[in-house]
Design an enzyme around this catalytic site. Structure first.
Site, PDB file in Angstrom:
ATOM      1  N   ASN A   9       0.870  -1.174   0.000  1.00 37.56           N
ATOM      2  CA  ASN A   9       0.000   0.000   0.000  1.00 37.56           C
ATOM      3  C   ASN A   9       0.908   1.226   0.000  1.00 37.56           C
ATOM      4  OD1 ASN A   9      -1.785   2.053   0.527  1.00 37.56           O
ATOM      5  ND2 ASN A   9      -2.358   1.358   2.584  1.00 37.56           N
ATOM      6  N   LYS A  11       0.166   4.255  -0.337  1.00 35.68           N
ATOM      7  CA  LYS A  11      -0.479   5.460   0.218  1.00 35.68           C
ATOM      8  C   LYS A  11      -0.226   6.672  -0.692  1.00 35.68           C
ATOM      9  CE  LYS A  11      -0.237   3.345   4.710  1.00 35.68           C
ATOM     10  NZ  LYS A  11      -0.267   3.480   6.147  1.00 35.68           N
ATOM     11  N   HIS A  95      -9.724   1.259   4.559  1.00 35.46           N
ATOM     12  CA  HIS A  95      -8.466   1.418   5.310  1.00 35.46           C
ATOM     13  C   HIS A  95      -8.710   2.359   6.491  1.00 35.46           C
ATOM     14  CE1 HIS A  95      -4.387   2.600   6.308  1.00 35.46           C
ATOM     15  NE2 HIS A  95      -3.992   1.493   5.715  1.00 35.46           N
ATOM     16  N   GLU A  97      -7.105   4.748   7.577  1.00 41.28           N
ATOM     17  CA  GLU A  97      -6.886   6.173   7.274  1.00 41.28           C
ATOM     18  C   GLU A  97      -8.093   6.764   6.556  1.00 41.28           C
ATOM     19  OE1 GLU A  97      -3.081   5.573   5.405  1.00 41.28           O
ATOM     20  OE2 GLU A  97      -2.224   5.101   7.362  1.00 41.28           O
ATOM     21  N   GLU A 167      -5.736  -4.933  10.399  1.00 42.86           N
ATOM     22  CA  GLU A 167      -4.717  -3.923  10.661  1.00 42.86           C
ATOM     23  C   GLU A 167      -5.048  -3.190  11.957  1.00 42.86           C
ATOM     24  OE1 GLU A 167      -2.625  -2.728   6.744  1.00 42.86           O
ATOM     25  OE2 GLU A 167      -4.345  -1.425   7.006  1.00 42.86           O
ATOM     26  N   GLY A 173       2.146   2.320  10.870  1.00 45.07           N
ATOM     27  CA  GLY A 173       3.105   3.412  10.751  1.00 45.07           C
ATOM     28  C   GLY A 173       3.752   3.809  12.071  1.00 45.07           C
ATOM     29  N   SER A 213       3.055  -2.076  10.442  1.00 44.26           N
ATOM     30  CA  SER A 213       4.505  -2.137  10.682  1.00 44.26           C
ATOM     31  C   SER A 213       5.133  -3.491  10.338  1.00 44.26           C
ATOM     32  CB  SER A 213       4.829  -1.744  12.133  1.00 44.26           C
ATOM     33  OG  SER A 213       4.437  -0.398  12.370  1.00 44.26           O
TER      34      SER A 213
HETATM   35  P1  PGA Z   1       2.564   0.332   7.722  1.00 51.44           P
HETATM   36  O1  PGA Z   1       1.123   0.541   7.033  1.00 51.44           O
HETATM   37  O2  PGA Z   1       3.127  -0.947   7.164  1.00 51.44           O
HETATM   38  O3  PGA Z   1       3.355   1.540   7.310  1.00 51.44           O
HETATM   39  O4  PGA Z   1       2.338   0.251   9.185  1.00 51.44           O
HETATM   40  C1  PGA Z   1       0.257  -0.539   6.785  1.00 51.44           C
HETATM   41  C2  PGA Z   1      -1.018  -0.032   6.166  1.00 51.44           C
HETATM   42  O5  PGA Z   1      -1.465   1.068   6.519  1.00 51.44           O
HETATM   43  O6  PGA Z   1      -1.639  -0.707   5.314  1.00 51.44           O
END
Ligand code: PGA
Length: 252
Positions: A9, A11, A95, A97, A167, A173, A213
Site C-alpha cells: 500500500n 499510500k 483502510h 486512514e 490492521e 506506521g 509495521s
Molecule cells: P505500515 O502501514 O506498514 O506503514 O504500518 C500498513 C497499512 O497502513 O496498510
C-alpha cells in the site's frame, strides 16, 4: 490451500516516474517468485505507469480506494470500471486512514465492497481496532462490527472472493507490531465470524492478511502463523529492498 498474498500500500507516496521505477525494479527482482501473489497499490495517478512497469510479470495491480457508483457527478472520485480499465484486479477498501480522515463508515465500506465484487475486482477490506479500543478489551467487538458491517447483504458465493486485512490501528506506521500470537488470535476470531456468517468452507478459503509495521525483520514470524495468509505493507513497501525481503518471507 490459501496462497500467500503480499500487497504494498503505497499510500500518498511516489510520483508517476518514481512509481514506474519501483515497479519495474520489482518486476526484475521478484521474477523467480511464483508461490506468492504480489499486489502493488500505488496512488491513482501512478496506476498506468505501474501497470506498464509490471507488464509481463505475475504481479497484480491494485488501487487504494474507489467510489461505489459506476459513474456520475462525484468530483474527485474514481469508479470500479475506471480501475478495471487501467488493469486493476484488487482494491483496498475501508483502510483505517479512510475511516479516520475521510469519515468512511461501515455502510460506505459495504457499498464499495458490493460495487467492487459486482465489477469483478477483488476487495481487500481493512478492519482493526484503535489503541484505546484494544486497551478497553474491545478488539473483538470492533473487528466483528467491521466485518458484519462490510459483509451486510453479500451472498456467500461473493463473500468467498473477498480478501480481509486485519490492521490494528495502533500498529500502522508506528513501528509497533502486534506479536504473531496477538495477530493470529484476531485472525482466528475473524475466521470464526466468517464461518458463522457463511460457512466453514467459505471461511477457510478467505485470505486474511496482517497489516501494521510489517518489516523484513518480523515478516517471517507473522507469516508463519496458521491464520495469517499474507501482509498488507505500508512503509516497507516503498523501498524495493525491504519489500522484496517481505515477499520472500511469504514463500513456502
Ligand atoms: P505500515 O502501514 O506498514 O506503514 O504500518 C500498513 C497499512 O497502513 O496498510
Amino acid at each position: 490451500m490459501r496462497i500467500s498474498i503480499i500487497a504494498g500500500n503505497w499510500k500518498m507516496y511516489k510520483t508517476d516516474r518514481e512509481a514506474y521505477e519501483l515497479a519495474s525494479f520489482l518486476k526484475k527482482s521478484l521474477k523467480d517468485v511464483k508461490s506468492v501473489k504480489v499486489v502493488l497499490c500505488p496512488p491513482f495517478t501512478a496506476l498506468s505507469s505501474v501497470k506498464r512497469g509490471i507488464e509481463g510479470s505475475d504481479m497484480f495491480l491494485g488501487a487504494q480506494n474507489m467510489h461505489w457508483e459506476s459513474e456520475g457527478a462525484y468530483t474527485g472520485e474514481i469508479s470500479a470500471s475506471m480501475l478495471l480499465s487501467l488493469g486493476c484486479q484488487f482494491v483496498i477498501l475501508g483502510h483505517s486512514e479512510r475511516r479516520a480522515y475521510f469519515g468512511e463508515k461501515n455502510q460506505i465500506v459495504n457499498l464499495k465492497l458490493k460495487a467492487a465484487l459486482e465489477n469483478g475486482l477483488t476487495p481487500i477490506v481493512c478492519v482493526g481496532e484503535r489503541l484505546e479500543e484494544r486497551e478497553a478489551g474491545k478488539t473483538e467487538e470492533v473487528v466483528e462490527d467491521h466485518i458484519t458491517g462490510a459483509f451486510e447483504g453479500v451472498e456467500s458465493e461473493q463473500a468467498g472472493k473477498v480478501v480481509i486485512a486485519y490492521e490494528p490501528v495502533w500498529a500502522i506506521g508506528t513501528g509497533k507490531t502486534a506479536t504473531p500470537k496477538q495477530a493470529n488470535d484476531v485472525h482466528r476470531f475473524i475466521r470464526e465470524k466468517l464461518s458463522a456468517l457463511y460457512s466453514g468452507e467459505v471461511a477457510k478459503n478467505i485470505s486474511i492478511l496482517y497489516g501494521g509495521s510489517v518489516k523484513p525483520e518480523n515478516a517471517k514470524d507473522l507469516l508463519s502463523q496458521a491464520d495469517i495468509d499474507g501482509a498488507l505493507v505500508g512503509g516497507a513497501s516503498l523501498k524495493a529492498e525491504s519489500f522484496e525481503k517481505i515477499v520472500r518471507s511469504g514463500i513456502i
